[in-house]
Design a protein around this motif. Structure first.
Motif, PDB file in Angstrom:
ATOM      1  N   ASP A 523       1.222  -1.355  -0.405  1.00  0.00           N
ATOM      2  CA  ASP A 523       0.075   0.233  -0.416  1.00  0.00           C
ATOM      3  C   ASP A 523       0.829   1.072  -0.282  1.00  0.00           C
ATOM      4  OD1 ASP A 523       0.855  -0.954   2.625  1.00  0.00           O
ATOM      5  OD2 ASP A 523      -1.433  -0.088   3.593  1.00  0.00           O
ATOM      6  N   ARG A 524       1.811   0.566  -0.125  1.00  0.00           N
ATOM      7  CA  ARG A 524       3.284   2.056  -0.044  1.00  0.00           C
ATOM      8  C   ARG A 524       4.423   2.367  -0.536  1.00  0.00           C
ATOM      9  NH1 ARG A 524       2.853  -0.327   4.896  1.00  0.00           N
ATOM     10  NH2 ARG A 524       5.339  -0.463   5.960  1.00  0.00           N
ATOM     11  N   VAL A 525       4.946   3.496  -0.587  1.00  0.00           N
ATOM     12  CA  VAL A 525       6.303   3.117  -1.344  1.00  0.00           C
ATOM     13  C   VAL A 525       7.167   3.812   0.151  1.00  0.00           C
ATOM     14  CG1 VAL A 525       8.034   4.260  -2.838  1.00  0.00           C
ATOM     15  CG2 VAL A 525       6.048   3.210  -4.045  1.00  0.00           C
ATOM     16  N   GLU A 526       8.437   3.013  -0.166  1.00  0.00           N
ATOM     17  CA  GLU A 526       9.267   4.080   0.918  1.00  0.00           C
ATOM     18  C   GLU A 526      10.611   3.699   0.856  1.00  0.00           C
ATOM     19  OE1 GLU A 526       9.605   0.730   4.348  1.00  0.00           O
ATOM     20  OE2 GLU A 526       7.132   1.556   5.392  1.00  0.00           O
ATOM     21  N   VAL A 527      11.253   5.330   0.285  1.00  0.00           N
ATOM     22  CA  VAL A 527      12.270   6.161   0.117  1.00  0.00           C
ATOM     23  C   VAL A 527      12.894   6.015   1.573  1.00  0.00           C
ATOM     24  CG1 VAL A 527      13.439   7.916  -1.280  1.00  0.00           C
ATOM     25  CG2 VAL A 527      11.442   6.355  -2.121  1.00  0.00           C
ATOM     26  N   VAL A 528      14.432   6.119   1.506  1.00  0.00           N
ATOM     27  CA  VAL A 528      15.148   6.417   2.601  1.00  0.00           C
ATOM     28  C   VAL A 528      16.626   6.728   1.857  1.00  0.00           C
ATOM     29  CG1 VAL A 528      16.881   4.960   4.309  1.00  0.00           C
ATOM     30  CG2 VAL A 528      14.773   4.285   4.041  1.00  0.00           C
ATOM     31  N   CYS A 529      16.921   8.118   1.742  1.00  0.00           N
ATOM     32  CA  CYS A 529      18.200   8.971   1.953  1.00  0.00           C
ATOM     33  C   CYS A 529      19.276   9.231   3.597  1.00  0.00           C
ATOM     34  CB  CYS A 529      17.597  10.029   1.621  1.00  0.00           C
ATOM     35  SG  CYS A 529      19.389  11.533   1.220  1.00  0.00           S
ATOM     36  N   GLU A 530      20.115   8.227   3.195  1.00  0.00           N
ATOM     37  CA  GLU A 530      21.430   7.857   3.925  1.00  0.00           C
ATOM     38  C   GLU A 530      22.524   8.746   3.815  1.00  0.00           C
ATOM     39  OE1 GLU A 530      22.262   3.835   4.921  1.00  0.00           O
ATOM     40  OE2 GLU A 530      19.791   3.627   5.636  1.00  0.00           O
ATOM     41  N   ASP A 531      23.131   9.453   4.906  1.00  0.00           N
ATOM     42  CA  ASP A 531      24.360  10.087   4.655  1.00  0.00           C
ATOM     43  C   ASP A 531      25.485   9.457   5.502  1.00  0.00           C
ATOM     44  OD1 ASP A 531      24.752  11.592   6.665  1.00  0.00           O
ATOM     45  OD2 ASP A 531      22.981  13.146   6.000  1.00  0.00           O
ATOM     46  N   GLN A 532      26.850   9.679   5.299  1.00  0.00           N
ATOM     47  CA  GLN A 532      27.761   9.627   6.315  1.00  0.00           C
ATOM     48  C   GLN A 532      28.589  10.349   6.800  1.00  0.00           C
ATOM     49  OE1 GLN A 532      30.525   7.576   3.643  1.00  0.00           O
ATOM     50  NE2 GLN A 532      29.538   5.537   3.948  1.00  0.00           N
ATOM     51  N   GLY A 533      27.138  11.361   7.510  1.00  0.00           N
ATOM     52  CA  GLY A 533      28.071  12.410   7.953  1.00  0.00           C
ATOM     53  C   GLY A 533      27.835  12.609   9.405  1.00  0.00           C
ATOM     54  N   PRO A 534      27.717  13.501  10.602  1.00  0.00           N
ATOM     55  CA  PRO A 534      27.996  13.266  11.775  1.00  0.00           C
ATOM     56  C   PRO A 534      26.632  13.464  12.514  1.00  0.00           C
ATOM     57  CG  PRO A 534      27.614  15.579  11.547  1.00  0.00           C
ATOM     58  CD  PRO A 534      27.785  15.193   9.670  1.00  0.00           C
ATOM     59  N   GLY A 535      25.294  12.704  11.709  1.00  0.00           N
ATOM     60  CA  GLY A 535      23.717  13.192  12.690  1.00  0.00           C
ATOM     61  C   GLY A 535      23.422  13.892  12.668  1.00  0.00           C
ATOM     62  N   ILE A 536      22.698  13.470  13.289  1.00  0.00           N
ATOM     63  CA  ILE A 536      21.608  15.323  13.924  1.00  0.00           C
ATOM     64  C   ILE A 536      21.679  15.135  15.248  1.00  0.00           C
ATOM     65  CG2 ILE A 536      19.008  15.739  14.192  1.00  0.00           C
ATOM     66  CD1 ILE A 536      18.324  13.706  11.791  1.00  0.00           C
ATOM     67  N   PRO A 537      21.937  16.414  15.888  1.00  0.00           N
ATOM     68  CA  PRO A 537      21.518  16.110  17.752  1.00  0.00           C
ATOM     69  C   PRO A 537      20.463  15.100  18.110  1.00  0.00           C
ATOM     70  CG  PRO A 537      21.810  18.523  16.654  1.00  0.00           C
ATOM     71  CD  PRO A 537      21.796  17.163  15.625  1.00  0.00           C
ATOM     72  N   GLU A 538      20.321  15.519  19.302  1.00  0.00           N
ATOM     73  CA  GLU A 538      19.453  14.202  19.928  1.00  0.00           C
ATOM     74  C   GLU A 538      18.802  15.022  20.476  1.00  0.00           C
ATOM     75  OE1 GLU A 538      19.536  11.226  20.297  1.00  0.00           O
ATOM     76  OE2 GLU A 538      21.193  10.302  19.289  1.00  0.00           O
TER      77      GLU A 538
END
Length: 603
Positions: A523-538
């Protein structure tokens, strides 16, 4: 990693509510909250006119009563039933006339001679009159006896002989004394006589000449046949009655000695039809009452809630505040309940939109005020500096703030137009796999051009410098990319993935990899974008989608981004009935290995 709350960049945010298309219309929803002077200048808008009687109730009554009216009209006509009663009466009259004819043929004979002086039998006038009068004493018919010559021999309404004749007249039936019943019968007779249902009947010849030539039934009886007729009799008041007549021959040894002519009024038939019609009318009255009550109940369950909803919507439109509450009919579990839920949700969405517009206006004013304050300070300072170097530095600051202000206004304008575009555009099939492949190809082409320029400069003997290794983009799609088609706006969805790619590239280290992965579910399409950066602050996984929020790398110049990228992306995805969220990629030891953005779109 530095954090600037004033000038956001690609990893930016948006509210959970779609933004208005333009900034100017944003003032319209808040218009009811005005000052006294503004309210006095605004023209009063007419409210919905209150109706004393619901047109919907009239329509329901008309529809429910139409079928009853058609059924009533067909039953009141009763032509088949009336004809059956007439045939039954004629059959009874025929049987009665046969009995009278047989009695006269046996008991009213007297000896006589014919023209050849032969002995024969004929009817005796005196005996025939006495027998006719005696035979009809227990009946309500009029009986007449005609001779073979056509002359009238006896009449049950005439007593005595030619010298002492007394004529009998029928009196009208006694009334029961009930005025209501008499009024009903009078109205019924008026309506029945107003309908020309007896115009097809022949007019009764009358009694001016008591001779067989005036009566066709008697003529048939004198030749040995039975005659039966239904006549139309005119009354003195202009109305018409019905008269039934039967003529039977009086025979002795197959010889016709006369004709018995019996007539009876159609009062019994009319009474039977009237009583049957009255029974139908009584049943119709009961059915009509039940139908009217049920129609009012049905109309009340529909019209009254709709009227309350319309009144509440009118109060919301003309009111000054949020105190008006749309009635809740969700427990009805019907269309009215659905309408109530939709109106309540629409009203809540309007208030949320007004709040979003107010917040958007406040955020825009704050973000524009920062570069303006910086420009004002630089302009005031430039007049006091004494060296050209200081003056040039201040002019550079002013130029930078002007560019920042121009970029900020452009991004705000695009964001304000986005909502209007999404509401007007028509969704079409869009292939997510083609979008991701196209973005990767464009990135590869850009890197190829940069590498070609670098090699050309090296061959020319120029200084190339120490250029870091580029970031690669990988796309992981299902086999043949099937099932990745979603309904939506291809250009805007491409903008979402382009924002995610730009954001990931800005945080990726040299020679890093940005990976797009897409998969199709039922019922859906999932798209994931991944990088190798420092990430997102908690604690900032949801805040990065807020408007004008920025979390930029230290190497990036200040003010290059407006902070609306992720906010616009979220607005576009939610307009497509989808979801977008972010999290961090963590290794086995719990360290952050990069950021991951997920987009879910319905198929």
């Amino acid at each position: 990693m530095s954090m600037d709350l004033r000038s956001p960049g690609p990893r930016t945010a948006g509210t959970t509510k779609p933004e208005p298309p333009k900034q100017k219309p944003a003032a319209k929803p808040a218009k009811p909250v005005t000052s006294g002077a503004d309210a006095a200048e605004a023209p009063a808008k007419p409210r919905h006119r209150r109706r004393h009687f619901s047109p919907l109730t009239l329509r329901i009554l008309a529809v429910n009563m139409l079928a009853l009216a058609i059924l009533l009209g067909g039953l009141l006509y009763l032509s088949t039933y009336q004809q059956w009663l007439i045939d039954k009466e004629l059959t009874a009259l025929t049987t009665e006339a046969r009995i009278f004819a047989g009695a006269l043929g046996e008991g009213a004979m007297q000896p006589a001679v014919d023209e050849f002086n032969e002995p024969t039998n004929q009817l005796s006038n005196e005996l025939a009159r006495q027998m006719v009068r005696r035979l009809v004493e227990t009946t309500d018919t009029r009986t007449r006896l005609f001779a073979p010559s056509g002359e009238l021999m006896a009449d049950s309404r005439v007593l005595g002989g030619p010298k002492s004749m007394v004529q009998i007249e029928e009196l009208p039936p006694l009334r029961d004394g009930n005025r209501l019943t008499e009024l009903g019968i009078a109205i019924y007779d008026y309506i029945v006589n107003a309908v020309p249902e007896r115009e097809h009947l022949p007019a009764y010849p009358g009694e001016a000449e008591q001779n067989a030539d005036a009566y066709p039934d008697v003529q048939k009886a004198l030749v040995g046949e039975i005659g039966r007729s239904v006549w139309r009799v005119a009354r003195a008041d202009g109305r018409t009655d019905m008269l039934l007549t039967v003529a039977v021959p009086v025979q002795r040894y197959k010889k016709v000695l006369g004709a018995v002519y019996i007539s009876r009024g159609g009062a019994q038939v009319d009474t039977a039809v009237r009583e049957f019609r009255m029974d139908i009318l009584r049943l119709f009255g009961i059915t009509l009452g039940v139908t009217v009550l049920l129609s009012f109940y049905l109309a009340g369950t529909i019209a009254r809630p709709i009227r309350r909803l319309a009144s509440a919507a009118d109060e919301v439109r003309h009111g000054h505040g949020r105190q008006v509450v749309i009635p809740d009919f969700s427990r009805r579990r019907d269309e009215v309940g659905d309408l109530s839920v939709s109106l309540r949700e629409m009203t809540s969405a309007i208030w949320d939109r007004m709040d979003a517009i107010e917040r958007f206006a406040a955020d825009v004013a704050h973000e524009i005020k920062n570069p303006l304050t910086s420009m004002r300070s630089a302009v005031e300072t430039v007049q006091r500096v004494k060296t050209d170097e200081q003056r040039q530095r201040l002019l550079s600051i002013i130029h930078h703030d002007v560019q920042r202000l121009d970029r900020l206004i452009s991004d705000i304008s695009n964001a304000s137009r986005l909502d209007a575009e999404l509401s007007r555009a028509r969704a079409e099939p869009a292939d997510v796999g083609q979008m991701l492949t196209m973005l990767a190809n464009i990135h590869d082409a850009t890197l190829g051009n940069a590498e070609a320029l670098r090699e050309a400069a090296a061959e020319a003997g120029g200084e190339v410098g120490d250029t870091p290794a580029p970031v690669r983009v990988e796309v992981d799609l299902p086999k043949q990319g099937k099932g990745l088609v979603v309904p939506g706006l291809e250009g805007r969805l491409t903008q979402v993935f382009q924002n995610l790619l730009s954001n990931a590239l800005s945080f990726s280290p040299p020679s890093g990899v940005v990976r797009f992965a897409a998969k199709a579910l039922s019922d859906r399409v999932e798209v994931v974008c991944e990088d190798q950066g420092p990430g997102i602050p908690e604690g900032k996984l949801a805040a990065i989608f807020d408007r004008f929020y920025s979390e930029r790398p230290k190497s990036e110049a200040f003010g290059k981004h407006s902070g609306l990228g992720l906010s616009i992306s979220k607005q576009i995805v939610e307009a497509h009935q989808g979801r977008i969220f972010a999290d961090n990629i963590k290794g086995p030891d719990g360290t952050v290995k990069g950021a991951r953005f997920s987009v879910v779109l319905p198929r």
